[in-house]
Design a protein around this motif. Structure first.
Motif, PDB file in Angstrom:
ATOM      1  N   LYS A   1      39.469 -75.948 -56.010  1.00 50.46           N
ATOM      2  CA  LYS A   1      39.010 -75.680 -54.652  1.00 50.46           C
ATOM      3  C   LYS A   1      39.815 -76.476 -53.637  1.00 50.46           C
ATOM      4  O   LYS A   1      40.003 -76.055 -52.511  1.00 50.46           O
ATOM      5  N   SER A   2      40.280 -77.652 -54.071  1.00 53.48           N
ATOM      6  CA  SER A   2      40.907 -78.568 -53.119  1.00 53.48           C
ATOM      7  C   SER A   2      42.408 -78.378 -53.059  1.00 53.48           C
ATOM      8  O   SER A   2      43.169 -79.316 -53.296  1.00 53.48           O
ATOM      9  N   VAL A   3      42.840 -77.155 -52.796  1.00 49.32           N
ATOM     10  CA  VAL A   3      44.269 -76.863 -52.656  1.00 49.32           C
ATOM     11  C   VAL A   3      44.416 -75.904 -51.474  1.00 49.32           C
ATOM     12  O   VAL A   3      43.441 -75.315 -51.021  1.00 49.32           O
ATOM     13  N   PHE A   4      45.642 -75.771 -50.986  1.00 50.05           N
ATOM     14  CA  PHE A   4      45.924 -74.699 -50.039  1.00 50.05           C
ATOM     15  C   PHE A   4      46.535 -73.553 -50.834  1.00 50.05           C
ATOM     16  O   PHE A   4      47.608 -73.695 -51.415  1.00 50.05           O
TER      17      PHE A   4
ATOM     18  N   THR B   1      42.297 -86.900 -48.227  1.00 49.33           N
ATOM     19  CA  THR B   1      41.058 -86.255 -48.675  1.00 49.33           C
ATOM     20  C   THR B   1      41.351 -85.131 -49.664  1.00 49.33           C
ATOM     21  O   THR B   1      40.663 -84.977 -50.669  1.00 49.33           O
ATOM     22  N   MET B   2      42.381 -84.356 -49.373  1.00 52.73           N
ATOM     23  CA  MET B   2      42.699 -83.253 -50.262  1.00 52.73           C
ATOM     24  C   MET B   2      43.262 -83.795 -51.583  1.00 52.73           C
ATOM     25  O   MET B   2      43.000 -83.219 -52.649  1.00 52.73           O
TER      26      MET B   2
ATOM     27  N   GLY C   1      40.234 -84.832 -53.542  1.00 55.62           N
ATOM     28  CA  GLY C   1      39.512 -83.647 -53.991  1.00 55.62           C
ATOM     29  C   GLY C   1      40.248 -82.947 -55.127  1.00 55.62           C
ATOM     30  O   GLY C   1      39.643 -82.497 -56.101  1.00 55.62           O
TER      31      GLY C   1
ATOM     32  N   PRO D   1      47.136 -87.478 -41.751  1.00 52.49           N
ATOM     33  CA  PRO D   1      46.997 -88.335 -42.940  1.00 52.49           C
ATOM     34  C   PRO D   1      45.622 -88.208 -43.612  1.00 52.49           C
ATOM     35  O   PRO D   1      45.525 -88.315 -44.830  1.00 52.49           O
ATOM     36  N   VAL D   2      44.597 -87.974 -42.819  1.00 53.52           N
ATOM     37  CA  VAL D   2      43.256 -87.866 -43.405  1.00 53.52           C
ATOM     38  C   VAL D   2      43.169 -86.626 -44.294  1.00 53.52           C
ATOM     39  O   VAL D   2      42.538 -86.633 -45.346  1.00 53.52           O
ATOM     40  N   LEU D   3      43.837 -85.582 -43.875  1.00 54.39           N
ATOM     41  CA  LEU D   3      43.858 -84.355 -44.672  1.00 54.39           C
ATOM     42  C   LEU D   3      44.575 -84.615 -45.991  1.00 54.39           C
ATOM     43  O   LEU D   3      44.113 -84.227 -47.059  1.00 54.39           O
TER      44      LEU D   3
END
Lengths: 409, 379
Positions: free
Chosen positions: B314-317, B343-344, B347, B338-340
């Motif tokens: 789920k945690s991918v583009f 966090t990703m 995840g 950077p938060v993205l």
């Protein structure tokens, strides 16, 4: 026992996919057509049939009284996608059996921003109610039923007589939600509380076949209301409960249609608007030092600001607010305010367990919270660049350095 | 188990899958005889006996290394495959077995025949199809073996749902016989990221047409000007190498792209630990185990929607493989927020490690058990 039946109507302006490469392109942040298409669908499944049943009930049962709140973004979309929904609402208000509730125009998190943003958004909403429905709200609710001592003081300063809040034990400390209370921080402000077990029986559990009480018929539900001790029972829920969250095939619209008569037949019960409840004396003051809400198991703001993505996005929006307000351009101000709508942050929710996670996924308009965050931040970064360059044009001598590609976080 | 490549000699997911499956099966108390055309040496696994043609002084054809050099046409490769299959079918020196498990197309004919003679069920795991490997120009000599395996196996394991659907469409595989069991990745201690003056956006994999490395370079060209500190690293070797270097020059990003060529296991670990973003833009990717490794290392991943990993994570583009602009935007978004990125990364790590090889092996044993006790079983 007065039944305080209160329904909340809201639709957010969902963002379009706004890519990093779209920065500076002038593309709109909002996919207007997509939002209107969603609205039309919900109008068909929910707003029209449920409003028709409510209109019918007000004429069949003169004692049937309830309350509604309608956000500004909802009204904007209704006007463009399904104006007949607004006509139905106006008809209901005209019966005198419905009280409208005040809130922020944008269904926003403005209550976390420095003054006077919240007051301006609440006033804008009040002006919309007045203009469109000729109504003036005496009771205030915050986005997602947020409530705190500070918010009670705010309500008092804006001359509201009461606020709605979650009947949560963190607020009640063992007391019953079925009484009228007042705010410890602002005793002239009454507190009308949501009886969440009874509200969620309809809002969440109605169509669940795993629920031992399934199927829930109006007689059974009304008998529970009758057995519930106290002066008032706050049944607060999303309007979309009726036909959207629970689809028509679950029988929810029939349930709604049968409810007014069933309550009418029970001598222990009567209907009331939130304004009717103001006649009751408050039984005790309640303190809320920490902001609470009606969402998730923790009833805090975690659904909107619980993780790093959400906090960083909100901080970025907050910072941009200073610039946008300094500039004062009405177009940019409007675009910024639409970015404060709580739904955007809700879509960035990552964690969650069981029921909460399911609810979050149901409401999200993105595949993942990361999509939601990246998209939001791109749009916000673009808005920031536009704001900064407009400021530069206005005050050439104070021209800011060229916008770096990284936003402030 | 009828296989092909096996560590340390392997070039993709098949070898890793075979190795990890053998390891877990033997840990659970099962014994594995692993048939391969090569004499090794292989990474030893307790409880696994490696067998190859000629190891018991029986007649066996000599097997050419043509497969590895990619010069299949006009080589005696076909004959060697026939020989390998004949040797499998003979069951030479193989003791009592309960199940035959074939990986990919190489040994389908021999494996199926062996199972028939011994009256045991046969399972086939498909890691990729010839249609995918050849980008729609399948080689008939391989295709029929693949089809034969899929149609004659009592159960077919696909490494993704995407692949499973293909098997139904291409080979008329019966849906009730298909099971999806994903690859996995072994948890490893998180390495301290290698700090460098430039942030790396990493492609790691074979340089084959089906991998869509073009898209990676074109996306790099779109974002490189805005991110002068970003280095786009292409790690791996393959037939596309010279063309890709030309493309980088043509796109004017030669200064921002680094071609590493072949990387060792150790280099691979370091590359993953130091990457800011991992990109897998494959046109076709039945699974994409490198993406899973990147996720396990806490690196945020952008991959094409059609890859198997995109199904389970789920945690991918996940991006359409042809959408260069979207790949470029996703790379920029991960570099700029950077938060993205963090966090990703977190995840993705959780997604990658949620189920490991022990779970995959257990799922595989579940398939064996179904066949051995069910009405479809031949025992």
């Amino acid at each position: 026992m007065k039944i305080l039946f209160y329904l909340h109507m809201h639709q957010p302006w969902r963002l379009a996919r706004f890519r990093y490469l779209d920065l500076g392109s002038g593309r709109p942040y909002i996919d207007r057509e997509r939002n209107l298409a969603i609205f039309r669908g919900i109008a068909e499944r929910c707003y029209r049939p449920a409003l028709d049943r409510l209109i019918e009930a007000t004429s069949n049962f003169p004692d049937f009284r309830f309350s509604l709140s309608v956000t500004g973004t909802f009204v904007e979309q209704a006007e463009a996608a399904a104006p007949d929904v607004l006509d139905r609402l106006a008809r209901l208000v005209k019966t005198g059996q419905v009280a409208l509730v005040g809130e922020t125009y944008y269904h926003s998190l403005a209550f976390l921003l420095p003054a006077p943003e919240l007051a301006e958004e609440v006033d804008r909403h009040a002006a919309m109610l007045k203009e469109r429905f000729g109504a003036e709200a005496r009771v205030l609710r915050m986005t997602e039923l947020a409530y705190s001592d500070d918010l009670a003081r705010f309500a008092e300063s804006r001359k509201y007589s009461a606020m709605l809040a979650e009947g949560w034990d963190g607020l009640l400390h063992g007391r019953s939600p079925n009484h009228v209370y007042c705010a410890a921080s602002a005793p002239t402000v009454r507190l009308l509380l949501r009886n969440y077990p009874l509200s969620d029986d309809v809002g969440f559990r109605f169509s669940s076949r795993e629920w031992p009480e399934y199927p829930l018929l109006s007689e059974k539900y009304v008998s529970w209301l009758g057995q519930s001790p106290g002066d008032v029972a706050g049944l607060f829920m999303d309007f979309e409960t009726f036909g959207e969250h629970h689809k028509a095939e679950t029988g929810i619209l029939d349930f709604l249609a049968a409810l007014p008569g069933a309550v009418d037949r029970d001598r222990r019960l009567s209907w009331g608007t939130v304004e009717d409840a103001l006649a009751l004396p408050p039984v005790a003051p309640l303190a809320a030092p920490v902001t609470m809400s009606w969402a998730d198991a923790n009833r805090d703001l975690g659904a909107w600001l619980g993780n790093d993505l959400q906090r960083s996005a909100f901080e970025a929006a907050k910072k941009l607010g200073t610039l946008v307000r300094t500039l004062g351009d009405p177009v940019l101000l409007e675009e910024w305010r639409r970015m404060l709508t709580s739904d955007h942050f809700y879509y960035m929710y990552v964690g969650g367990h069981g029921a909460d996670l399911g609810v979050h996924q149901y409401f999200s308009s993105y595949g993942t919270p990361y999509d939601a965050y990246a998209n939001y931040m791109n749009a916000l970064t673009d808005l920031r660049q536009r704001t900064v360059s407009a400021l530069g044009r206005r005050d050439p001598e104070k021209r800011s350095p060229p916008v770096a590609s990284a936003p402030e976080q | 188990m009828v296989g092909w490549e096996f560590p340390p000699h392997h070039s993709g997911g098949l070898g890793v899958h075979s190795y990890e499956l053998c390891r877990e099966l033997t840990r659970m108390g099962h014994r594995v005889t692993f048939l391969t055309p090569f004499p090794g040496p292989f990474t030893p696994v307790n409880g696994v006996e490696f067998r190859h043609p000629g190891d018991h002084q029986d007649e066996a054809p000599e097997f050419p290394e043509a497969y590895w050099t990619g010069q299949l046409e006009g080589s005696p490769f076909g004959e060697a495959i026939d020989g390998y299959n004949a040797w499998i079918a003979s069951g030479s020196g193989i003791g009592r077995i309960d199940i035959v498990h074939v990986h990919d197309w190489f040994g389908t004919v021999g494996g199926t025949e062996l199972a028939r003679r011994l009256r045991v069920p046969v399972v086939m795991t498909v890691h990729s199809t010839e249609y995918d490997r050849s980008l729609g120009h399948p080689w008939e000599r391989i295709l029929w073996r693949e089809r034969f395996g899929v149609q004659n196996a009592d159960a077919v394991i696909a490494v993704s749902h995407h692949l499973a659907r293909q098997l139904e469409e291409r080979y008329a595989a019966r849906p009730e016989r298909i099971r999806v069991i994903y690859n996995a990745v072994r948890p490893s201690p998180r390495l301290t990221p290698v700090t460098s003056a430039r942030r790396t956006v990493l492609y790691l994999g074979r340089l084959a047409a089906m991998k869509g490395v073009d898209t990676f370079l074109r996306a790099a060209a779109r974002v490189a000007p805005a991110f002068p500190d970003a280095l786009f690293v292409v790690a791996g070797e393959g037939p596309e190498y010279p063309r890709l270097v030309d493309l980088a020059v043509h796109l004017g990003i030669a200064d921002s792209v680094l071609f590493l060529g072949h990387v060792t296991e150790d280099e691979r670990v370091v590359l993953l630990a130091s990457a800011s973003v991992f990109v897998l833009p494959s046109i076709v990717e039945p699974f994409g185990i490198a993406a899973l490794e990147a996720m396990a290392a806490g690196v945020p991943v952008i991959l094409s929607k059609t890859s198997g990993v995109a199904e389970m994570a789920k945690s991918v583009f996940a991006v359409d493989f042809w959408d260069t602009e979207e790949f470029a935007s996703r790379i920029a978004e991960l570099l700029i927020y950077p938060v993205l990125q963090s966090t990703m990364g977190e995840g993705g790590r959780a997604d990658a490690l949620r189920e490991g090889w022990p779970e995959r092996a257990l799922q595989t044993v579940g398939v064996y058990a179904e066949l051995l006790r069910g009405p479809g079983g031949r025992t």
